[in-house]
Every structure is written in structure tokens, then in C-alpha cells.
Design an enzyme around this catalytic site. Structure first.
Site, mmCIF file in Angstrom:
data_model
loop_
_atom_site.group_PDB
_atom_site.id
_atom_site.type_symbol
_atom_site.label_atom_id
_atom_site.label_comp_id
_atom_site.label_asym_id
_atom_site.label_seq_id
_atom_site.Cartn_x
_atom_site.Cartn_y
_atom_site.Cartn_z
ATOM 1 N N ASN A 224 57.987 68.051 57.505
ATOM 2 C CA ASN A 224 56.873 68.651 58.246
ATOM 3 C C ASN A 224 55.575 68.494 57.444
ATOM 4 O O ASN A 224 55.597 68.119 56.271
ATOM 5 C CB ASN A 224 57.161 70.137 58.481
ATOM 6 C CG ASN A 224 56.530 70.636 59.763
ATOM 7 O OD1 ASN A 224 55.595 70.034 60.295
ATOM 8 N ND2 ASN A 224 57.018 71.757 60.265
ATOM 9 N N LEU A 226 53.060 66.410 57.533
ATOM 10 C CA LEU A 226 52.504 65.104 57.167
ATOM 11 C C LEU A 226 51.037 65.131 57.587
ATOM 12 O O LEU A 226 50.716 65.317 58.761
ATOM 13 C CB LEU A 226 53.243 63.989 57.922
ATOM 14 C CG LEU A 226 52.536 62.631 58.007
ATOM 15 C CD1 LEU A 226 52.377 62.020 56.626
ATOM 16 C CD2 LEU A 226 53.306 61.685 58.924
HETATM 17 C C1 LIG Z 1 49.673 61.215 61.382
HETATM 18 C C2 LIG Z 1 48.796 60.621 60.289
HETATM 19 C C3 LIG Z 1 49.340 61.071 58.927
HETATM 20 C C4 LIG Z 1 48.851 59.112 60.402
HETATM 21 O O1 LIG Z 1 47.947 58.551 59.496
HETATM 22 P P1 LIG Z 1 47.135 57.195 59.777
HETATM 23 O O2 LIG Z 1 46.131 57.074 58.732
HETATM 24 O O3 LIG Z 1 46.702 57.197 61.197
HETATM 25 O O4 LIG Z 1 48.239 56.035 59.684
HETATM 26 P P2 LIG Z 1 48.549 55.093 58.441
HETATM 27 O O5 LIG Z 1 47.628 53.921 58.444
HETATM 28 O O6 LIG Z 1 48.578 55.881 57.198
HETATM 29 O O7 LIG Z 1 50.055 54.613 58.775
HETATM 30 C C5 LIG Z 1 50.397 53.970 59.963
HETATM 31 C C6 LIG Z 1 51.904 54.032 60.114
HETATM 32 O O8 LIG Z 1 52.318 55.399 60.195
HETATM 33 C C7 LIG Z 1 53.080 55.589 61.383
HETATM 34 N N1 LIG Z 1 52.850 56.942 61.877
HETATM 35 C C8 LIG Z 1 51.766 57.417 62.513
HETATM 36 N N2 LIG Z 1 51.933 58.714 62.823
HETATM 37 C C9 LIG Z 1 53.156 59.049 62.371
HETATM 38 C C10 LIG Z 1 53.900 60.262 62.399
HETATM 39 N N3 LIG Z 1 53.413 61.368 62.961
HETATM 40 N N4 LIG Z 1 55.110 60.264 61.829
HETATM 41 C C11 LIG Z 1 55.607 59.156 61.271
HETATM 42 N N5 LIG Z 1 54.958 57.966 61.216
HETATM 43 C C12 LIG Z 1 53.746 57.928 61.772
HETATM 44 C C13 LIG Z 1 52.551 54.536 62.319
HETATM 45 O O9 LIG Z 1 53.468 54.272 63.367
HETATM 46 C C14 LIG Z 1 52.366 53.360 61.381
HETATM 47 O O10 LIG Z 1 53.614 52.754 61.066
HETATM 48 P P3 LIG Z 1 54.084 51.405 61.843
HETATM 49 O O11 LIG Z 1 53.322 50.273 61.251
HETATM 50 O O12 LIG Z 1 55.560 51.284 61.610
HETATM 51 O O13 LIG Z 1 53.744 51.601 63.280
HETATM 52 C C15 LIG Z 1 47.306 61.075 60.410
HETATM 53 O O14 LIG Z 1 46.808 60.592 61.615
HETATM 54 C C16 LIG Z 1 47.129 62.575 60.400
HETATM 55 O O15 LIG Z 1 47.093 63.198 59.336
HETATM 56 N N6 LIG Z 1 46.987 63.170 61.599
HETATM 57 C C17 LIG Z 1 46.837 64.597 61.772
HETATM 58 C C18 LIG Z 1 48.121 65.304 61.458
HETATM 59 C C19 LIG Z 1 49.316 64.767 62.205
HETATM 60 O O16 LIG Z 1 49.248 64.370 63.361
HETATM 61 N N7 LIG Z 1 50.471 64.778 61.525
HETATM 62 C C20 LIG Z 1 51.731 64.306 62.073
HETATM 63 C C21 LIG Z 1 52.408 65.430 62.714
HETATM 64 S S1 LIG Z 1 53.915 64.869 63.431
#
Ligand SMILES: CC(C)(COP(=O)(O)OP(=O)(O)OC[C@H]1O[C@@H](n2cnc3c(N)ncnc32)[C@H](O)[C@@H]1OP(=O)(O)O)[C@@H](O)C(=O)NCCC(=O)NCCS
Length: 503
Positions: A224, A226
Site C-alpha cells: 500500500n 505507493l
Molecule cells: C502511481 C504512481 C506511483 C505512478 O508513478 P508514475 O511516475 O506515473 O509512473 P512511473 O514512470 O514511475 O512508472 C510507470 C510504470 O508503473 C506502472 N504503474 C503505474 N501505476 C501503478 C500502480 N498503481 N501500481 C503498480 N504499477 C503502476 C505503470 O504501469 C508503468 O509500468 P509498465 O511500463 O509495466 O506499464 C504515481 O502516479 C503516484 O504517486 N500517483 C498518486 C498515488 C497513487 O495513485 N498511488 C497508487 C495507488 S494504487
């Protein structure tokens, strides 16, 4: 094809921000689309009733979206879930996830069990290096200052709704409760700091527990929180965080994990839908959470959502420490009816379900039992937890207090009489709504898991536009029903699947 910017914008429907759609979704089935002849109005209504599709088209000009809908296949449109979920790409585009021990979308393997056998000897003893300027940190959440740092990161950068109107605001007491459950490990509270400023800029956390998946008990980490600072998005930091917590779990001999997300990743084991029951309709309307349905008035909406001031289940009272054994016994029997359910220890029941006023400033969990006034036996149990959302830049309100339905159980479930179960749950859940209203919550949220399809619509929960997908890491099992049918509506024939609640 969504790129990772899109991911950032859309990875948000764990937020309780889905507009409460008024009227039962089935009332929209009066729209009778007729293929290419569909009127723009019909297309618009169809778009409104198909939450998944609406998300897909978020950001598109309304006229263009309607036009696109008019060109689509009607059968597909009526089937909310046949539309690729939010953000779904084909397997090859998941550059990271395709390297992981998770089932592929086209997985044909029928045998359940671990996907990859891990040799602990081969697990690296060191984390992968981070890009220059950043370093790994292990958070010590027993220290108020570090708990506050995590709180601060999440408060400003965690899950938002699609329109950036609301953002989850997990309280410090909530984080303490969620991350220091029995057996918790400090090493699984992983952070990234900017080397110079020492600022915490990313997190990923886990706690150990056991779940049953189709009668196989498996030790898992519940992943959880992330979260990546907004300025560091789309830089592929997520895979690095996931690999690091995986390594730390492997080193502790845990080779499986459970997690949820609003986005589609390879491959959900189940998918549920969010439902929302307004408790303070006017406030929800003012903050933009609940719409005023066409043809209705504010007064009518307030009346519609009015609740009695007293509960009606005889023997309903707050859970006390003396109830732990009885609740564990009842809950375990109740939860075993689901394909995927938590195998709680007594300690976990005590931790997760019993409010400890002496250690908490902000109450997190509200738990109630029904004690039979004659036999004094505990016959029912119901709980909800408190998760506020910040209302981003609103002149009048700064937060929405949401109660989330948590675990519940009832002896009536063992009578094998679905009608009786429905009646009992209608009473118990209506009482939960009343109690949540008394505790000053604005909205009561629930997913379509457990036996929820039996009461959601009747108790005036409105369909949300968010799905919550459940995932297992390094474990394969056949798909598990999420309480919704192929029209994305609650369906009591699809119950019996998800028995776990993830925070
Ligand atoms: C979700 C979050 C960590 C993704 O970060 P980002 O900077 O957009 O993505 P990154 O460039 O670091 O990484 C991309 C990869 O992460 C994966 N990814 C994105 N969101 C994900 C999630 N919630 N869980 C797991 N993997 C995830 C993508 O699919 C991609 O992998 P792929 O190439 O296999 O498709 C970011 O958007 C964030 O902090 N959001 C707000 C909080 C949130 O939504 N947390 C997740 C709750 S489930």
C-alpha cells in the site's frame, strides 16, 4: 495508448471522488440506443451510464466523446466491463509488468499457485542504485517525525480523482494503524529521499499477513501507499520501488503479495466497483461530489437521503475487548465463504477491529457487535473506517469525511436463505449508515465485495465511476468474481469472490 503521464492523471480512482450517480443505474436502461441511428442525446446518456467508458474519454471534448460513442458497437457499450479498463494497454506495452511474475492478460495456465519459485540465496542483498541525487531510506514510523513525513508526502501527492478535486488524506493515526499491524516490519516501510534536501519524495509500504485463496493459505505482504512526488512522475521510479519492496519481502521469506489499484495492470484477479451513500447530501453537492439530478431539487435530494436518528437492530452496541474471540469466530466462518479472504489471527482481529481510544487522537475504526439480548451470543458484527479526502481549493469546505465499509459478518449467512440474509443486512447496514451519520461522516462508501450487492442499491448507494482491481503478485488463480456483472452492476450471482478489504 496511454503514456505514463496519462497513468499519473488517471491512477486515481481509489479516491472517493467518483460522482454519486443518482437514481439506480438500471433506470438509465430506458435509453434504447439503435446503432448508427443513436441520437446525440442517447449517446450522451449512454456515456453517463458507462463509467468505465466515461473515464476512457475523460478530457475529451463532450461533443467529440458523444460522436465517438455513437460510432461504437452497442452491445459493447452496454457492457461496462467489455470496454478496456482505465489505462489498459496490451501486454507488450507494460514494459515493467511483463517482466514480473504476474499472470499475463492471455494467461491460459489453469493450475493455481506460485508463478515463480524464489531461491532466497539468489536474492540480492543490496538495493538497486537510484538515480543520482536520490537515496533509499527505511522509515521509522515509531518516530512521530518520520510518520509525519510520510503523512505529508501522501497528503500532498497521493491518490486524486480524475478532475483533481479531491485527494485522499490518510491521518497519521490511520497510517500508524495501517502500517504497524501485528508482525509489521520496519524494512517494509520504504522511502526515497532527495540526497541534498533530505526531503521524502516517494514511498511504498507493506505489512505481512495471511490470506486464503481458494482454501490455500498463503503468507503475503499487503502492499500500500505507493506514492511519488508530483515532480518526479513519469520517470520510471515506480518499477524501482516495486522491485525494492519485492527484494525486501523475498529476504524475509515472503514470496507473494496482494495489492489493489484503480488502474488496470497485468492481471486483476478480481474487480469491484465503488458505491457511495450520501449522508450529508448538501455538502457533497456543494463540494462537487454529488450532482443534482435533472428534474430534482436540493430539498428532494436531502429528503431522499434522510436517515432515522436511531438504529433498529436489537442488541447493537460498540465492540469491546471482551468481544474479540466471539468476533473472530463469527468473522472467520463468514469470511471463509469467499474465494479470497483474510486468515486473521486473534491479534489481528484485536488490532484491526478494536478502536483503542487511549492511543489514538483521530478514531480510525468504528466496530459494532449485535449481542442477542437473551443468549448474549454475538450474532452480527459490522465496522467502518474513517478516511478523509482533502477538497482541493474549495472556498467553503476543506475536507470530505468518508466512512468506508470494512468487515462485517452475520449468523444469518449460515442459514443458506439468501432472502433472510438480505433482510438482515439491510437492517444492519442501515444502522451502520445511521451510526456513521451520527459520527459526522459525509458519505458512506462501499465496494461490491462481500455480500454487498444484496443491499447497495436498496440502501440508496449510488454507483461510482471507479473500479478497484485486486492483484496477487507471484500467484496464479482463476478469476474471482467481484460482485458485478458484465454491465458493471451489483449482482448477487457474482458474490462469493472477494472477502478481503484493502485500505
Ligand atoms: C502511481 C504512481 C506511483 C505512478 O508513478 P508514475 O511516475 O506515473 O509512473 P512511473 O514512470 O514511475 O512508472 C510507470 C510504470 O508503473 C506502472 N504503474 C503505474 N501505476 C501503478 C500502480 N498503481 N501500481 C503498480 N504499477 C503502476 C505503470 O504501469 C508503468 O509500468 P509498465 O511500463 O509495466 O506499464 C504515481 O502516479 C503516484 O504517486 N500517483 C498518486 C498515488 C497513487 O495513485 N498511488 C497508487 C495507488 S494504487
Amino acid at each position: 495508448m496511454p503514456d505514463s503521464k496519462d497513468t499519473e492523471d488517471k491512477a486515481q480512482d481509489k479516491a472517493p471522488s467518483e460522482n454519486v450517480s443518482e437514481g439506480t443505474p438500471s433506470s438509465s436502461s430506458s435509453v434504447k440506443p439503435t446503432g448508427a441511428k443513436m441520437t446525440p442525446k442517447a449517446a450522451e446518456s449512454l456515456l453517463d451510464m458507462n463509467a468505465a467508458l466515461k473515464n476512457e474519454m475523460a478530457g475529451m471534448d463532450k461533443g467529440k466523446a458523444t460522436e465517438a460513442v455513437r460510432k461504437m458497437d452497442i452491445a459493447e457499450l452496454l457492457t461496462g466491463l467489455s470496454i478496456p479498463g482505465k489505462n489498459q494497454k496490451d501486454m507488450a506495452s507494460y514494459k515493467f509488468w511483463q517482466t514480473q511474475p504476474v499472470p499475463r492478460f492471455d494467461d491460459k495456465e489453469s493450475a493455481g499457485g506460485p508463478i515463480k519459485i524464489i531461491d532466497p540465496e539468489k536474492v540480492s542483498k543490496e538495493p538497486d542504485p537510484l538515480v543520482e541525487g536520490f537515496e533509499w531510506t527505511t522509515l521509522d514510523l515509531t518516530k512521530e517525525s518520520e510518520l509525519h513525513e510520510l503523512y505529508d508526502l501522501l497528503t500532498n501527492h497521493y491518490v486524486e480523482d480524475d478532475n483533481a478535486m479531491f485527494r485522499f488524506n490518510y491521518s497519521q493515526d490511520f497510517l500508524h494503524w495501517a502500517l504497524m499491524s501485528p508482525g509489521w516490519k520496519k524494512e517494509w516501510h520504504v522511502g526515497v529521499r532527495a540526497s541534498k534536501s533530505r526531503k521524502l519524495v516517494a514511498s511504498i509500504c507493506g505489512v505481512p499477513t495471511e490470506i486464503r485463496v481458494r482454501d490455500q493459505k498463503i503468507r503475503v505482504t499487503e502492499i500500500n501507499f505507493l506514492c511519488i512526488h508530483k515532480k518526479l512522475r513519469s520517470k520510471r521510479l515506480t518499477p524501482v520501488l516495486i522491485k525494492e519492496i519485492t527484494r525486501r519481502c523475498y529476504l524475509n521469506g515472503i514470496y507473494q503479495a496482494i495489492y489493489t489499484a484503480g488502474v488496470i495492470l497485468p492481471t486483476p484477479v478480481s474487480s469491484c466497483r465503488y458505491y457511495h451513500r450520501p449522508l450529508d447530501w448538501l455538502k457533497l453537492y456543494e463540494v462537487g461530489f454529488s450532482p443534482l439530478p435533472q428534474g430534482s431539487t436540493k430539498a428532494r435530494q436531502i429528503t431522499k437521503n434522510h436517515l432515522p436518528s436511531h438504529t433498529s437492530t436489537p442488541g447493537l452496541r460498540p465492540m469491546e475487548a471482551k468481544d474479540v474471540d466471539a468476533v473472530q469466530d463469527l468473522l472467520e466462518r463468514y469470511l471463509k465463504r469467499f474465494d479470497m479472504n483474510p486468515a486473521f489471527t486473534r491479534e489481528e482481529i484485536d488490532h484491526w477491529l478494536l478502536h483503542k481510544p487511549e492511543t489514538q487522537k483521530d478514531q480510525v475504526v468504528w466496530s459494532y457487535v449485535v449481542e442477542n439480548p437473551e443468549t448474549h451470543k454475538i450474532t452480527d458484527y459490522v465496522s467502518f473506517y474513517n478516511l478523509e479526502s482533502t477538497v482541493i481549493q474549495h472556498p467553503k469546505h476543506d475536507c470530505v469525511r468518508a466512512a468506508y465499509l470494512y468487515y462485517y459478518a452475520t449468523e444469518t449467512a449460515f442459514t443458506n436463505d439468501k432472502k433472510a440474509l438480505k433482510e438482515r443486512l439491510l437492517m444492519l447496514m442501515n444502522d451502520a449508515l445511521i451510526l456513521a451519520k451520527k459520527a459526522k461522516f459525509d458519505v458512506f462508501n462501499a465496494l461490491t465485495l462481500h455480500d454487498n450487492p444484496l443491499f447497495l442499491e436498496q440502501l440508496k448507494f449510488g454507483a461510482g465511476d471507479g473500479q478497484l482491481h485486486f492483484y496477487l503478485y507471484n500467484y496464479r488463480t482463476a478469476p474471482i468474481p467481484g460482485g458485478i456483472n458484465d454491465k458493471n452492476l451489483p449482482d448477487d450471482r457474482k458474490m462469493g469472490g472477494v472477502g478481503v478489504v484493502m485500505l
